[in-house]
Design a protein around this motif. Structure first.
Motif, PDB file in Angstrom:
ATOM      1  N   GLU A 120       0.834  -1.210   0.000  1.00 51.46           N
ATOM      2  CA  GLU A 120       0.000   0.000   0.000  1.00 51.46           C
ATOM      3  C   GLU A 120       0.864   1.254   0.000  1.00 51.46           C
ATOM      4  O   GLU A 120       0.549   2.251  -0.673  1.00 51.46           O
ATOM      5  CB  GLU A 120      -0.911   0.000   1.224  1.00 51.46           C
ATOM      6  N   ALA A 121       1.945   1.231   0.773  1.00 54.10           N
ATOM      7  CA  ALA A 121       2.849   2.392   0.840  1.00 54.10           C
ATOM      8  C   ALA A 121       3.438   2.694  -0.528  1.00 54.10           C
ATOM      9  O   ALA A 121       3.547   3.869  -0.929  1.00 54.10           O
ATOM     10  CB  ALA A 121       3.964   2.126   1.854  1.00 54.10           C
ATOM     11  N   ILE A 122       3.820   1.655  -1.253  1.00 47.41           N
ATOM     12  CA  ILE A 122       4.369   1.844  -2.596  1.00 47.41           C
ATOM     13  C   ILE A 122       3.329   2.477  -3.519  1.00 47.41           C
ATOM     14  O   ILE A 122       3.606   3.444  -4.238  1.00 47.41           O
ATOM     15  CB  ILE A 122       4.838   0.495  -3.174  1.00 47.41           C
ATOM     16  N   ILE A 123       2.114   1.935  -3.504  1.00 52.77           N
ATOM     17  CA  ILE A 123       1.067   2.417  -4.411  1.00 52.77           C
ATOM     18  C   ILE A 123       0.716   3.871  -4.111  1.00 52.77           C
ATOM     19  O   ILE A 123       0.650   4.707  -5.022  1.00 52.77           O
ATOM     20  CB  ILE A 123      -0.177   1.516  -4.288  1.00 52.77           C
ATOM     21  N   MET A 124       0.498   4.196  -2.842  1.00 53.64           N
ATOM     22  CA  MET A 124       0.086   5.554  -2.494  1.00 53.64           C
ATOM     23  C   MET A 124       1.177   6.567  -2.823  1.00 53.64           C
ATOM     24  O   MET A 124       0.902   7.652  -3.361  1.00 53.64           O
ATOM     25  CB  MET A 124      -0.264   5.621  -1.003  1.00 53.64           C
ATOM     26  N   THR A 125       2.425   6.224  -2.513  1.00 56.51           N
ATOM     27  CA  THR A 125       3.534   7.133  -2.784  1.00 56.51           C
ATOM     28  C   THR A 125       3.695   7.368  -4.282  1.00 56.51           C
ATOM     29  O   THR A 125       3.838   8.508  -4.738  1.00 56.51           O
ATOM     30  CB  THR A 125       4.839   6.566  -2.191  1.00 56.51           C
ATOM     31  N   CYS A 126       3.641   6.301  -5.071  1.00 58.15           N
ATOM     32  CA  CYS A 126       3.826   6.435  -6.516  1.00 58.15           C
ATOM     33  C   CYS A 126       2.672   7.191  -7.170  1.00 58.15           C
ATOM     34  O   CYS A 126       2.892   8.037  -8.046  1.00 58.15           O
ATOM     35  CB  CYS A 126       3.978   5.058  -7.149  1.00 58.15           C
ATOM     36  N   CYS A 127       1.435   6.909  -6.755  1.00 58.80           N
ATOM     37  CA  CYS A 127       0.280   7.577  -7.365  1.00 58.80           C
ATOM     38  C   CYS A 127       0.298   9.084  -7.104  1.00 58.80           C
ATOM     39  O   CYS A 127       0.076   9.888  -8.021  1.00 58.80           O
ATOM     40  CB  CYS A 127      -1.015   6.962  -6.834  1.00 58.80           C
ATOM     41  N   THR A 128       0.557   9.467  -5.860  1.00 57.90           N
ATOM     42  CA  THR A 128       0.584  10.896  -5.541  1.00 57.90           C
ATOM     43  C   THR A 128       1.723  11.595  -6.259  1.00 57.90           C
ATOM     44  O   THR A 128       1.574  12.716  -6.761  1.00 57.90           O
ATOM     45  CB  THR A 128       0.707  11.090  -4.018  1.00 57.90           C
ATOM     46  N   THR A 129       2.878  10.925  -6.336  1.00 61.59           N
ATOM     47  CA  THR A 129       4.017  11.511  -7.030  1.00 61.59           C
ATOM     48  C   THR A 129       3.736  11.674  -8.519  1.00 61.59           C
ATOM     49  O   THR A 129       4.104  12.686  -9.137  1.00 61.59           O
ATOM     50  CB  THR A 129       5.265  10.634  -6.821  1.00 61.59           C
ATOM     51  N   LEU A 130       3.077  10.697  -9.124  1.00 64.15           N
ATOM     52  CA  LEU A 130       2.775  10.774 -10.562  1.00 64.15           C
ATOM     53  C   LEU A 130       1.857  11.943 -10.893  1.00 64.15           C
ATOM     54  O   LEU A 130       1.915  12.497 -11.997  1.00 64.15           O
ATOM     55  CB  LEU A 130       2.150   9.465 -11.042  1.00 64.15           C
ATOM     56  N   ILE A 131       1.001  12.328  -9.941  1.00 61.43           N
ATOM     57  CA  ILE A 131       0.137  13.489 -10.185  1.00 61.43           C
ATOM     58  C   ILE A 131       0.994  14.730 -10.435  1.00 61.43           C
ATOM     59  O   ILE A 131       0.742  15.516 -11.356  1.00 61.43           O
ATOM     60  CB  ILE A 131      -0.821  13.708  -9.007  1.00 61.43           C
TER      61      ILE A 131
END
Length: 407
Positions: A120-131
């Motif tokens: 979950e930490a990986i997904i949330m960090t990557c998604c917010t960064t991609l924005i």
């Protein structure tokens, strides 16, 4: 159509939907399983009474893992790339998320939930960064707010879906964690690794001290804000029982009202941000939450508790968008993921620390439940003082245009 930082590609609604859906996977981690705890307890307590103490960790373990692993996830995303890490996160989410459905040992289930939290930490960090990687500053504000709203809506839906799926067996909802496998083809086809070197070359250089102050302010706000949010979330059932309200339906309705108020706050956030600026919105959201705490601590009846839920929820709806916005606007591309990783860590540390802080404050007043009202009032005062501090920060600046994200 919004333009990505790369000169060769542009991101639009298709990429936005993928990122929003992937972001919503994190809320599924807890809300879908919480209704299953009584059934899990009944099954394991019958054969191993000592396992009862471990069962709450099935819900709590992912949040702790996110808090601890998110900074590492941010470093990995900066080094190995956002898209690659997002794909890894989705695969691990599906693997460790569904694993409890076929495990018979409670200790292994808790271990799988810890590893699930790392995914979950990986997904949330990557998604917010991609924005921030994909969209120009004006569009980042829009997409980060859509992300928050989507997470809230999906959380409410899967709270119900998890309960329905678990009617026959508590193991069934865990199979729903295979959902990320459905979006992996879309991630491969429609997302790309952003051109971070090109963005950094063209971006204005910011002083290291300015970047550090931005990070410190965002981290402090999200930690303190989440502590305050979870005072209401965790302690309201105890308050209601003290008022003689024991119906799970009424307690659940109060939680549902808080979720609805949070969604309304998220929808209203752009209106407030554009008119009073990010720093003053920080003061506003903290004041709403402080008022919610004061009302909750003094509530003489169930309807008044509902008023507290509305006040707190509305302020909470501003929190994640407003606290993360300065990071998305000001962090250089090469440090963006690790900065967001630290932010995600502070968010979940605030959730984890909230009941511990309340218990520590309540201890001199007789502990919980005897000293709960006093503890809530004291933390309400702390929150109000933080709101006053942010008001002074806002007053020290000129009115901020929406494009700057200053705060």
């Amino acid at each position: 159509m919004s333009h990505v930082t790369s000169i060769t590609r542009s991101a639009g609604s298709k990429q936005g939907l993928i990122i929003q859906f992937a972001s919503s996977l994190t809320i599924m981690g807890s809300v879908m399983i919480a209704p299953m705890l009584p059934k899990i307890t009944a099954e394991f307590a019958a054969t191993d009474p000592g396992s009862v103490d471990l069962i709450p960790l099935i819900v709590a373990a992912p949040a702790l893992a996110i808090a601890l692993f998110a900074p590492i996830a941010g470093v990995l995303a900066d080094v190995l790339g956002r898209k690659r890490m997002l794909l890894i996160g989705c695969l691990l989410y599906a693997l460790f998320g569904a694993l409890p459905a076929v495990i018979g040992d409670i200790k292994l289930i808790v271990l799988s939930r810890l590893l699930f939290g790392c995914a979950e930490a990986i997904i949330m960090t990557c998604c917010t960064t991609l924005i921030a990687d994909y969209w120009a500053p004006a569009d980042r504000m829009r997409y980060i707010n859509r992300q928050v709203i989507t997470i809230g809506v999906v959380g409410a839906l899967f709270f119900v879906i998890g309960g329905i799926a678990g009617e026959g067996s508590w193991r069934t909802p865990f199979f729903l964690y295979l959902a990320p496998l459905l979006i992996i083809p879309a991630v491969i086809a429609w997302l790309w690794e952003p051109d971070r070197r090109g963005e950094e070359a063209s971006a204005p250089k910011r002083p290291q001290q300015k970047i550090a102050s931005t990070i410190a302010g965002s981290y402090f706000l999200i930690f303190a804000g989440m502590v305050t949010c979870f005072v209401v979330t965790v302690q309201t059932p105890t308050v209601l029982v003290g008022l003689g309200v024991t119906s799970t339906s009424l307690i659940g309705a109060a939680a549902g009202l808080a979720i609805l108020s949070t969604l309304l706050g998220s929808i209203a956030w752009p209106f407030f941000r554009d008119r009073i600026g990010v720093a003053r919105v920080n003061a506003c959201l903290l004041w709403f939450m402080a008022c919610g705490l004061f009302v909750l601590s003094l509530a003489p009846s169930y309807p008044v508790v509902l008023v507290a839920m509305v006040l707190q929820g509305f302020g909470a709806g501003f929190l994640v968008s407003n606290a993360s916005l300065p990071l998305l606007m000001k962090l250089p591309a090469g440090l963006r993921a690790r900065g967001i990783g630290g932010f995600t860590s502070c968010l979940y540390l605030g959730q984890f620390a909230s009941p511990l802080i309340v218990a520590a404050i309540a201890a001199p007043f007789g502990g919980i439940p005897a000293g709960l009202a006093a503890a809530i009032v004291i933390w309400g005062v702390v929150t109000a003082l933080m709101a006053l501090a942010w008001l002074f920060v806002g007053a020290s600046k000129s009115r901020e245009p929406a494009q700057t994200g200053n705060g």
